[in-house]
Design an enzyme around this catalytic site. Structure first.
Site, PDB file in Angstrom:
ATOM      1  N   CYS A 144     -15.652  -8.757 -31.849  1.00 47.96           N
ATOM      2  CA  CYS A 144     -17.094  -8.998 -31.937  1.00 47.96           C
ATOM      3  C   CYS A 144     -17.623  -8.611 -33.314  1.00 47.96           C
ATOM      4  O   CYS A 144     -17.268  -7.570 -33.858  1.00 47.96           O
ATOM      5  CB  CYS A 144     -17.814  -8.193 -30.851  1.00 47.96           C
ATOM      6  SG  CYS A 144     -19.585  -8.464 -30.828  1.00 47.96           S
ATOM      7  N   CYS A 173     -22.008  -2.122 -32.870  1.00 45.68           N
ATOM      8  CA  CYS A 173     -22.396  -1.131 -31.851  1.00 45.68           C
ATOM      9  C   CYS A 173     -21.402   0.036 -31.871  1.00 45.68           C
ATOM     10  O   CYS A 173     -20.206  -0.151 -31.619  1.00 45.68           O
ATOM     11  CB  CYS A 173     -22.425  -1.780 -30.469  1.00 45.68           C
ATOM     12  SG  CYS A 173     -23.330  -3.345 -30.439  1.00 45.68           S
ATOM     13  N   CYS A 218     -18.829   0.766 -29.100  1.00 43.63           N
ATOM     14  CA  CYS A 218     -18.101  -0.329 -28.446  1.00 43.63           C
ATOM     15  C   CYS A 218     -16.691  -0.562 -28.975  1.00 43.63           C
ATOM     16  O   CYS A 218     -16.489  -0.837 -30.156  1.00 43.63           O
ATOM     17  CB  CYS A 218     -18.911  -1.618 -28.548  1.00 43.63           C
ATOM     18  SG  CYS A 218     -18.132  -2.941 -27.579  1.00 43.63           S
ATOM     19  N   CYS A 234     -19.427  -9.777 -12.469  1.00 39.66           N
ATOM     20  CA  CYS A 234     -20.089  -9.842 -13.778  1.00 39.66           C
ATOM     21  C   CYS A 234     -19.081 -10.171 -14.870  1.00 39.66           C
ATOM     22  O   CYS A 234     -18.090  -9.469 -15.051  1.00 39.66           O
ATOM     23  CB  CYS A 234     -20.758  -8.497 -14.065  1.00 39.66           C
ATOM     24  SG  CYS A 234     -21.578  -8.479 -15.671  1.00 39.66           S
ATOM     25  N   CYS A 242     -23.189 -12.577 -12.372  1.00 39.97           N
ATOM     26  CA  CYS A 242     -23.921 -11.991 -13.486  1.00 39.97           C
ATOM     27  C   CYS A 242     -23.110 -12.262 -14.742  1.00 39.97           C
ATOM     28  O   CYS A 242     -21.889 -12.359 -14.681  1.00 39.97           O
ATOM     29  CB  CYS A 242     -24.050 -10.487 -13.241  1.00 39.97           C
ATOM     30  SG  CYS A 242     -24.843  -9.600 -14.596  1.00 39.97           S
ATOM     31  N   CYS A 290     -30.809  -7.526 -15.560  1.00 41.92           N
ATOM     32  CA  CYS A 290     -30.056  -6.281 -15.451  1.00 41.92           C
ATOM     33  C   CYS A 290     -30.117  -5.627 -16.824  1.00 41.92           C
ATOM     34  O   CYS A 290     -29.625  -6.189 -17.803  1.00 41.92           O
ATOM     35  CB  CYS A 290     -28.613  -6.586 -15.062  1.00 41.92           C
ATOM     36  SG  CYS A 290     -27.547  -5.127 -15.094  1.00 41.92           S
ATOM     37  N   ARG A 309     -27.400   1.406 -10.985  1.00 42.33           N
ATOM     38  CA  ARG A 309     -25.923   1.371 -10.952  1.00 42.33           C
ATOM     39  C   ARG A 309     -25.313   2.531 -11.733  1.00 42.33           C
ATOM     40  O   ARG A 309     -25.570   2.688 -12.931  1.00 42.33           O
ATOM     41  CB  ARG A 309     -25.429   0.031 -11.518  1.00 42.33           C
ATOM     42  CG  ARG A 309     -26.082  -1.158 -10.809  1.00 42.33           C
ATOM     43  CD  ARG A 309     -25.482  -2.498 -11.175  1.00 42.33           C
ATOM     44  NE  ARG A 309     -26.376  -3.586 -10.774  1.00 42.33           N
ATOM     45  CZ  ARG A 309     -26.381  -4.167  -9.572  1.00 42.33           C
ATOM     46  NH1 ARG A 309     -25.523  -3.782  -8.649  1.00 42.33           N
ATOM     47  NH2 ARG A 309     -27.239  -5.140  -9.290  1.00 42.33           N
TER      48      ARG A 309
HETATM   49  N1  SAM Z   1     -21.754  -8.397 -26.089  1.00 41.01           N
HETATM   50  C1  SAM Z   1     -22.684  -8.287 -25.042  1.00 41.01           C
HETATM   51  C2  SAM Z   1     -23.819  -7.335 -25.345  1.00 41.01           C
HETATM   52  O1  SAM Z   1     -23.675  -6.477 -26.202  1.00 41.01           O
HETATM   53  O2  SAM Z   1     -24.846  -7.471 -24.702  1.00 41.01           O
HETATM   54  C3  SAM Z   1     -22.084  -7.937 -23.702  1.00 41.01           C
HETATM   55  C4  SAM Z   1     -20.951  -6.950 -23.548  1.00 41.01           C
HETATM   56  S1  SAM Z   1     -21.311  -5.249 -23.849  1.00 41.01           S
HETATM   57  C5  SAM Z   1     -19.700  -4.560 -23.854  1.00 41.01           C
HETATM   58  C6  SAM Z   1     -22.106  -4.678 -22.374  1.00 41.01           C
HETATM   59  C7  SAM Z   1     -22.622  -3.258 -22.353  1.00 41.01           C
HETATM   60  O3  SAM Z   1     -21.539  -2.359 -22.118  1.00 41.01           O
HETATM   61  C8  SAM Z   1     -23.266  -2.697 -23.608  1.00 41.01           C
HETATM   62  O4  SAM Z   1     -24.594  -3.096 -23.711  1.00 41.01           O
HETATM   63  C9  SAM Z   1     -23.166  -1.200 -23.387  1.00 41.01           C
HETATM   64  O5  SAM Z   1     -24.340  -0.712 -22.764  1.00 41.01           O
HETATM   65  C10 SAM Z   1     -21.976  -1.053 -22.460  1.00 41.01           C
HETATM   66  N2  SAM Z   1     -20.861  -0.341 -23.153  1.00 41.01           N
HETATM   67  C11 SAM Z   1     -20.062  -0.842 -24.097  1.00 41.01           C
HETATM   68  N3  SAM Z   1     -19.179   0.071 -24.526  1.00 41.01           N
HETATM   69  C12 SAM Z   1     -19.432   1.200 -23.816  1.00 41.01           C
HETATM   70  C13 SAM Z   1     -18.875   2.515 -23.825  1.00 41.01           C
HETATM   71  N4  SAM Z   1     -17.880   2.837 -24.640  1.00 41.01           N
HETATM   72  N5  SAM Z   1     -19.386   3.433 -22.975  1.00 41.01           N
HETATM   73  C14 SAM Z   1     -20.406   3.101 -22.143  1.00 41.01           C
HETATM   74  N6  SAM Z   1     -20.978   1.885 -22.102  1.00 41.01           N
HETATM   75  C15 SAM Z   1     -20.513   0.950 -22.937  1.00 41.01           C
HETATM   76  C1  DTB Z   2     -23.179  -1.997 -18.176  1.00 40.83           C
HETATM   77  O1  DTB Z   2     -24.252  -1.466 -18.441  1.00 40.83           O
HETATM   78  N1  DTB Z   2     -22.038  -1.358 -18.057  1.00 40.83           N
HETATM   79  C2  DTB Z   2     -20.956  -2.283 -17.824  1.00 40.83           C
HETATM   80  C3  DTB Z   2     -21.701  -3.623 -17.636  1.00 40.83           C
HETATM   81  N2  DTB Z   2     -23.053  -3.285 -17.962  1.00 40.83           N
HETATM   82  C4  DTB Z   2     -21.287  -4.821 -18.398  1.00 40.83           C
HETATM   83  C5  DTB Z   2     -19.974  -2.287 -18.946  1.00 40.83           C
HETATM   84  C6  DTB Z   2     -19.457  -0.930 -19.326  1.00 40.83           C
HETATM   85  C7  DTB Z   2     -18.429  -1.130 -20.388  1.00 40.83           C
HETATM   86  C8  DTB Z   2     -17.728   0.135 -20.753  1.00 40.83           C
HETATM   87  C9  DTB Z   2     -16.792  -0.032 -21.886  1.00 40.83           C
HETATM   88  C10 DTB Z   2     -15.670  -0.979 -21.637  1.00 40.83           C
HETATM   89  O2  DTB Z   2     -15.023  -0.938 -20.572  1.00 40.83           O
HETATM   90  O3  DTB Z   2     -15.350  -1.767 -22.535  1.00 40.83           O
HETATM   91 FE1  SF4 Z   3     -20.256  -6.836 -29.439  1.00 38.52          FE
HETATM   92 FE2  SF4 Z   3     -19.637  -4.652 -28.061  1.00 38.52          FE
HETATM   93 FE3  SF4 Z   3     -21.973  -4.786 -29.330  1.00 38.52          FE
HETATM   94 FE4  SF4 Z   3     -21.536  -6.345 -27.157  1.00 38.52          FE
HETATM   95  S1  SF4 Z   3     -21.661  -4.108 -27.184  1.00 38.52           S
HETATM   96  S2  SF4 Z   3     -22.472  -6.965 -29.095  1.00 38.52           S
HETATM   97  S3  SF4 Z   3     -19.343  -6.737 -27.386  1.00 38.52           S
HETATM   98  S4  SF4 Z   3     -19.926  -4.801 -30.284  1.00 38.52           S
END
Ligand code: SAM
Ligand code: DTB
Ligand code: SF4
Length: 323
Positions: free
Chosen positions: A50, A54, A57, A94, A126, A186, A258
């Site tokens: 990506c 973030c 992430c 989802c 979702c 959500c 959740r």
């Molecule tokens: N790329 C899309 C976005 O950013 O909206 C969707 C996927 S993103 C991985 C979905 C959500 O997962 C993020 O908004 C974040 O709140 C959560 N998330 C991602 N990495 C995480 C982590 N290491 N710990 C907890 N939550 C995480």
């Molecule tokens: C949300 O708030 N938590 C879920 C779902 N929405 C998509 C994702 C959590 C992702 C945690 C990091 C991972 O597994 O990559």
């Molecule tokens: Fe990309 Fe992860 Fe940020 Fe979603 S949360 S926009 S997958 S870097």
């Protein structure tokens, strides 16, 4: 729009802990079947690479986290995962993609097909695909999408410290597009990224005063992933998760709250407190998107121990299952 002031939210959040839990449990009982928990399953349909930054992430291309990147999954693989999820008692499926935003290309067409096919199985579908235009939200709705996940993650003030490649207003714009298309929203956040308690309260205030409050609020504890800038963040205490969940439950009594990322570090007792404080949904299955989640068997045992049951699948086939 609800007219909670910032001070109202702070007062709820800082109430004596047992008082807060009691009020949240009361709101939970007034609006939901308290013995029911909705089981949801996540599937990463496009993993890693990506362009966003973030800081939490593992899927951001710029951090070296060692995840298995893959392009968009094929429909068959998605359907197999959705069938398994349904078999295991999930009523919501989802699909997540590591995209900055949706583009009008064949990948989006493929996702629309996935949405329709999973919908046919009778699951709430979702997606979380990054930013969306209004017409893309509309197309998802027409394909049978039920809800769209798009987290605000933290407060407006803290946001630039974790994400530099997009702004808070862009996030709000997508949420507005999702709402305009008649999709269920959500939207939640993450705690444990170094934000202050006041910034958590700001996030809760923003969520509760959106033009309409989200129908679903995921509360995530940061999963610190080696290679990301937040790899060394210390774990949040359960009391902080409980305060977030309870305040969300009181402010948004109709929402599904959740208990999302972070459960692998929580004991049964800690999770029980979160349910008491108003959480009524979990993600099941051994993986969230890319990080580990408790094994299915231990979740089954947890529900059994607490006398909770998985919410039954909704019956109708209309495009809007009951929230
Ligand atoms: N790329 C899309 C976005 O950013 O909206 C969707 C996927 S993103 C991985 C979905 C959500 O997962 C993020 O908004 C974040 O709140 C959560 N998330 C991602 N990495 C995480 C982590 N290491 N710990 C907890 N939550 C995480
Ligand atoms: C949300 O708030 N938590 C879920 C779902 N929405 C998509 C994702 C959590 C992702 C945690 C990091 C991972 O597994 O990559
Ligand atoms: Fe990309 Fe992860 Fe940020 Fe979603 S949360 S926009 S997958 S870097």
């Amino acid at each position: 729009m609800k007219d909670f002031s910032r001070a109202d939210v702070a007062e709820i959040y800082h109430a004596p802990l047992l008082e807060l839990i009691y009020k949240a449990a009361t709101a939970h009982r007034a609006h939901h079947a308290p013995g029911e928990v909705q089981l949801c399953t996540l599937l990463s349909v496009k993993t890693g690479g990506c362009p966003e930054d973030c800081a939490y992430c593992p899927q951001a291309a710029r951090y070296h986290t060692g995840i298995d990147r893959h392009g968009l999954l094929k429909l068959d693989a998605v359907l197999e995962a959705a069938r398994e999820a349904k078999e295991a008692g999930s009523t919501r499926f989802c699909m997540g993609a590591a995209w900055r935003e949706v583009r009008d290309n064949r990948h989006f067409d493929e996702v629309l097909e996935m949405v329709s096919a999973v919908r046919e199985l009778g699951l709430e579908v979702c997606c979380t695909l990054g930013m969306l235009t209004e017409s893309q939200a509309q197309r998802l709705k027409e394909a049978g999408l039920y809800a769209y996940n798009h987290n605000l993650d933290s407060s407006r003030e803290f946001y630039p410290e974790i994400i530099g490649t997009r702004g808070y207003d862009e996030r709000l714009e997508t949420l507005a597009n999702v709402q305009k298309a008649g999709l269920s929203v959500c939207c939640g956040g993450i705690i444990g990224m170094g934000e202050t308690v006041d910034q958590r309260i700001d996030l809760l205030h923003t969520l509760a005063t959106l033009p309409s409050p989200p129908e679903s609020v995921p509360v995530n504890a940061l999963v610190p992933v080696p290679g990301t800038p937040l790899e060394d963040c210390p774990p949040v205490s359960t009391w902080e998760m409980v305060r977030m969940i309870a305040t969300a439950r009181i402010l948004m009594p109709n929402a599904m709250v959740r208990l999302s990322a972070g459960r692998t570090r929580m004991s049964a007792e800690q999770q029980a407190l979160c349910f008491l404080a108003g959480a009524n949904s979990i993600f099941t299955g051994e993986k969230l998107l890319t990080t580990p989640n408790p094994p299915f068997d231990s979740d089954e045992a947890l529900l059994e121990l607490l006398g909770l049951s998985a919410r039954a699948p909704y019956q109708g086939q209309e495009s809007s299952p009951p929230a």
